[in-house]
Design a protein around this motif. Structure first.
Motif, short mmCIF file in Angstrom:
data_model
loop_
_atom_site.label_atom_id
_atom_site.label_comp_id
_atom_site.label_asym_id
_atom_site.label_seq_id
_atom_site.Cartn_x
_atom_site.Cartn_y
_atom_site.Cartn_z
N SER A 68 36.85 26.25 9.49
CA SER A 68 36.53 24.61 9.09
C SER A 68 35.50 24.05 10.06
O SER A 68 35.22 24.24 10.63
CB SER A 68 37.78 23.66 9.70
OG SER A 68 36.89 22.22 9.49
N PRO B 265 41.13 19.75 11.87
CA PRO B 265 41.70 21.62 11.23
C PRO B 265 42.65 22.13 10.59
O PRO B 265 43.25 22.61 9.32
CB PRO B 265 41.11 22.28 12.44
CG PRO B 265 41.49 21.78 13.53
CD PRO B 265 40.85 20.15 13.33
N ASN C 294 41.02 21.40 4.50
CA ASN C 294 40.34 21.93 4.89
C ASN C 294 40.41 22.92 4.78
O ASN C 294 39.19 23.75 5.90
CB ASN C 294 39.90 21.36 7.29
CG ASN C 294 38.70 20.69 7.07
OD1 ASN C 294 37.76 20.85 6.61
ND2 ASN C 294 38.94 19.11 7.73
#
Length: 468
Positions: free
Chosen positions: A131, A137, A142
């Motif tokens: 990401s 994340p 993502n």
């Protein structure tokens, strides 16, 4: 209409680009900064998915297979089992279960060797799978693309609270994964539960298990769920496959590692994905970033193989080259265009409103126009537009792709007005208060739908050059 909504949101008019052009014929009804490149957010998917549809074809499908060089003795496969990914954008855990079920039906119960993951279909730049977008994340949007993207590399955490207790369930379950909660139960509105969300704590225990502890606050007497991505591709895929295989009564003796499938390995089981035309509906209606990125890379990977492009070219570079080649075949020149990952989850992506309108025009006259249009959200009925403009004359009469990032709001698609005339409509806002200006984009769509009975919306040029 539009200008007043921008003023109310405290967004200057130069933070917006807009185009309203007839689908058939020349001229334009509205042009406002039509040639200034803007960040389009997810409306860039209109370009990447159309290029993929015409390059790969609506029937393109992805293959995921289980291979081995070993023989079967009794119910034991006497060697390694290779899981070879083919870039499938929607390799759900249900389909992985079916893949393993096929292997089980062929008499295999125990795998004496290793589980070997083959992710070689895509050639990824080192930072592409990670990401690069924000500081969350673990959020499912993502998740980066991968040749072996099992269940979007995500799990759904279902939360259910009573007056003083909290239950957490995980789907799909992973081997050696346990869930706990330290969420504080509070009085509040269940529809706004996400306001109390905090990043979960992940702890790797001494016995090899992984403990995920949810944190933050959660309303009492509430049920909700969130998709999270907490593991890397190899770790997640290994845990998921082993968990599913164990459910089927199977056993894997070896470890998990990565390698390319040997050419002389035998195919034991295979899953073929739904066709591209079907997957586009998930991508555009629901604005699935991970699937969009996978399709974009597939276009590059397939073209690189078919045309024998340079061996040093990665799949991202090949995708961009394939897209530019497609634009050239359409006779479209797009100075300033930046596609980045093809999904719109990007701070660098750029396209002008006129350029995006030209993509819509090509989509309408494409041999696969029916498949393309069917992938777009229908206003007030489905996808990301299902709750917008409900009860207006636009309901059910416009197909609009939306785009949203922090500081970006966008709409683009096809509107049929009250006189049954079709229009190409694009609106993009780039401003820190873009969220507050969504009503301006809705006003633009309503203005496009009201034929010649509307007040002026902005700068209009009847002699504007036609969209190609």
């Amino acid at each position: 209409m539009v200008a007043s909504q921008l003023k109310q949101a405290k967004v200057p008019e130069n933070a917006m680009a807009a185009v309203v052009m007839p689908l058939a014929g020349e001229g334009a009804r509205l042009l406002h900064q039509p040639d200034t490149p803007f960040n389009p957010a997810s409306t860039i998917k209109l370009l990447s998915t159309l290029a993929a549809l015409e390059t790969l074809g609506p029937g393109h499908s992805w293959h995921t297979g289980l291979y081995s060089k070993a023989g079967l003795e009794g119910d034991t496969l006497k060697g390694d089992l290779y899981l070879r990914g083919g870039g499938d954008p929607k390799l759900t855990f249900e389909r992985l279960w079916l893949l393993l079920r096929e292997l089980r039906a062929r008499g295999v119960r125990r795998i004496e060797g290793d589980l070997v993951l083959d992710r070689s279909y895509f050639v990824l730049p080192p930072d592409l799978a990670a990401s690069q977008f924000d500081e969350q994340p673990e959020r499912a949007y993502n998740v980066g693309p991968d040749a072996l993207l099992a269940n979007f590399r995500a799990q759904r955490f279902d939360m259910e609270s009573g007056a003083d207790s909290m239950l957490v369930r995980i789907e799909p379950p992973l081997a050696d994964l346990v869930a706990d909660s330290r969420m504080k139960l509070v009085d509040g509105d269940c529809t706004r539960w996400a306001r109390g969300w905090a990043r979960p704590d992940i702890e790797r225990l001494a016995d090899g298990r992984v403990k995920v502890t949810l944190q933050g606050s959660f309303p009492r007497h509430c049920r909700a769920g969130r998709y999270l991505s907490l593991f890397g591709t190899v770790d997640f895929t290994s845990r998921l496959l082993r968990s599913l295989w164990q459910e089927l009564g199977g056993e894997i003796a070896g470890t998990t590692r990565e390698a390319t499938t040997p050419q002389d390995a035998r195919l034991w089981a295979e899953q073929v994905s739904p066709p591209l035309a079907e997957q586009l509906r998930d991508i555009n209606k629901l604005s699935n970033n991970t699937m969009a990125r996978s399709v974009y890379l597939t276009m590059g990977a397939e073209q690189a193989r078919a045309l024998n492009w340079p061996a040093g070219m990665d799949s991202q570079q090949a995708a961009e080259a394939a897209l530019l080649a497609w634009l050239a075949r359409q006779g479209l020149s797009m100075p300033g265009l930046v596609v980045d990952n093809g999904a719109g989850l990007s701070r660098t992506a750029r396209i002008s409103a006129r350029q995006l309108a030209s993509v819509l025009a090509v989509g309408q006259r494409s041999a696969f126009a029916a498949e393309y249009l069917a992938s777009l959200p229908i206003v007030a009925l489905d996808g990301t537009m299902r709750r917008r403009l409900v009860g207006t004359p636009l309901a059910g009469r416009a197909r609009i792709k939306t785009g949203t990032l922090d500081g970006v709001k966008a709409v683009a698609g096809y509107v049929t007005d009250t006189a049954e005339q079709a229009w190409l409509v694009v609106g993009m806002i780039n401003h820190p208060r873009a969220d507050e200006a969504q009503t301006a984009l809705d006003a633009l769509l309503e203005w496009a739908a009201c034929h010649d009975t509307c007040p002026q919306a902005g700068q209009v040029s009847a002699a504007a050059p036609p969209v190609r």
